[in-house]
Scaffold this motif. Structure first.
Motif: not given
Length: 427
Positions: A99, A129, A170, A204, A207, A275, A277, A300, A306
């Motif tokens: 991830s 990320g 990302q 993204k 998350q 991605k 959330h 996710d 995190t």
């Protein structure tokens, strides 16, 4: 505690902490930043997790085991389970991916490149990320090379076989301002990945640990000053550091659809990942992404980890991964899932609920922190064994054949609405 008043049965200590520290009390202890990975249950025992309540359900009669027996000419064993799959367009040796780790201090030092090397050796995708370039640097000039984006890409490429896995980059709103995808797409270091079909860009939307918010880190004065024009900053008065918050971005169905179209048009040789959330409309969002041509959609769950987030988000915001999978798991495209995956049963349950593969986040980072050379390799070896044994116990011998019949109990409403799906439906 100071003062004379007491309040039995009331969160007195928490109230006193807020009275002492102000806005700092909205977050986990500041001295844990950079050394602690946060998620659901951060302040005490983990909340009830519906995915953990599910059980895997081996049948008595195993038609696929008989088929495998005939094919092999002997009784099949867990070692006969095929774990190779295709993840977001990338051939992968295992149904796992690493991830995203962005600019968080938890991925400090060489951990980012360590994970890159080990993921490359395993032949599984690696997600890099958001916010790495604006905060740490791209790396072409050698500034902080172990942390920079290019160093992670090169470390992955050094260990891979050129056929399995891939790099996923990302991009946040601030990354877009820094033209991160343009930098990567045109960089000579990325050309082998493009030629091999092993480069993807991931949009993204949020998350699991903090849905609706962008990435957050704590910075010293010098680092904060360097990014003051790019990010929203909030001083932590008694700590001496500054909270840096990135923009979460704004999406509607049309914006998401157009963004995916833009990615496909501007970067035709790169795969498109999205991605999501754990929003209440995650199922609808996944369908929009697939219909627009996304190669992969990642959900996710709220259990996701995190490096930094407000404490109130960790336990109270977003759908659990189980509910995300119920909403998206019957979709027509490649579905990836993340949220507190560290052992085989949770991974197989995700596969049974429709995921093609599962993400290793905190588990991967902790493993690499324990042993930068082989920690992730050993974690993957353990997962490999567990998943093979579990799928074999279900009388199946390929990850694509695991389905909702293999897990329960499921809510009655979802069982009634269930439609048959096989490997071809799952992309």
């Amino acid at each position: 505690m100071s003062g004379m008043l007491r309040a039995p049965g009331f969160p007195e200590a928490a109230v006193r902490e807020r009275a002492r520290t102000g806005i700092e009390a909205a977050f986990p202890p500041l001295d844990g930043y950079g050394s602690t990975l946060y998620g659901s249950g951060w302040a005490g025992p983990a909340r009830d997790d519906p995915l953990e309540r599910l059980r895997l359900l081996p049948p008595v009669f195993m038609e696929q085991r008989l088929e495998k027996l005939i094919d092999l000419g002997c009784e099949p064993m867990p070692s006969d389970v095929n774990l190779e799959t295709t993840i977001g367009g990338f051939p992968s040796r295992l149904p796992f991916y690493v991830s995203a780790f962005g600019s968080t201090a938890a991925a400090r030092g060489d951990l980012g490149t360590s994970l890159g090397k080990q993921a490359g050796r395993l032949g599984i995708p690696l997600v890099v990320g958001e916010n790495v370039v604006p905060v740490i640097g791209y790396g072409r000039l050698g500034d902080q090379p172990a942390k920079a984006l290019l160093a992670r890409i090169e470390a992955y490429g050094e260990e891979g076989d050129g056929r399995h896995g891939g790099i996923v980059v990302q991009q946040s709103t601030e990354d877009a301002d820094a033209e991160v995808w343009n930098l990567v797409y045109s960089d000579p270091a990325a050309q082998p990945f493009l030629e091999e079909g092993r480069l993807a860009f991931e949009l993204k939307t949020g998350q699991g640990a903090k849905p609706g918010l962008g990435g957050m880190t704590l910075l010293d004065d010098a680092a904060a000053a360097a990014v003051a024009e790019q990010y929203a900053l909030l001083p932590m008065p008694d700590d001496g550091r500054t909270l840096r918050a990135s923009s979460p971005g704004t999406y509607t169905e049309e914006i998401l659809r157009q963004q995916i179209n833009l990615m496909r048009n501007n970067y035709p040789r790169a795969r498109v990942w999205v991605k999501l959330h754990p929003g209440r409309d995650v199922g609808a969002a996944a369908r929009v992404a697939w219909e627009a041509g996304a190669d992969s959609v990642t959900v996710d769950g709220a259990e996701g980890g995190t490096g930094w987030a407000p404490g109130c988000f960790l336990d109270h915001v977003g759908l659990p991964l189980f509910d995300c999978l119920l909403a998206t798991g019957q979709g027509p495209g490649c579905l990836l899932a993340g949220g507190r995956v560290w052992e085989g049963t949770r991974a197989v349950k995700c596969l049974a609920l429709g995921a093609r593969a599962v993400g290793l986040g905190r588990a991967a980072l902790v493993a690499a922190d324990e042993d930068p050379e082989r920690g992730l390799l050993r974690l993957a070896a353990c997962l490999d064994l567990e998943v093979r044994m579990l799928i074999s116990a279900l009388g199946k011998y390929d990850t694509a054949t695991v389905n909702r019949d293999d897990v329960g109990p499921l809510p009655a409403i979802h069982k009634e609405e269930e439609v048959s799906h096989d490997a071809s439906v799952r992309g």
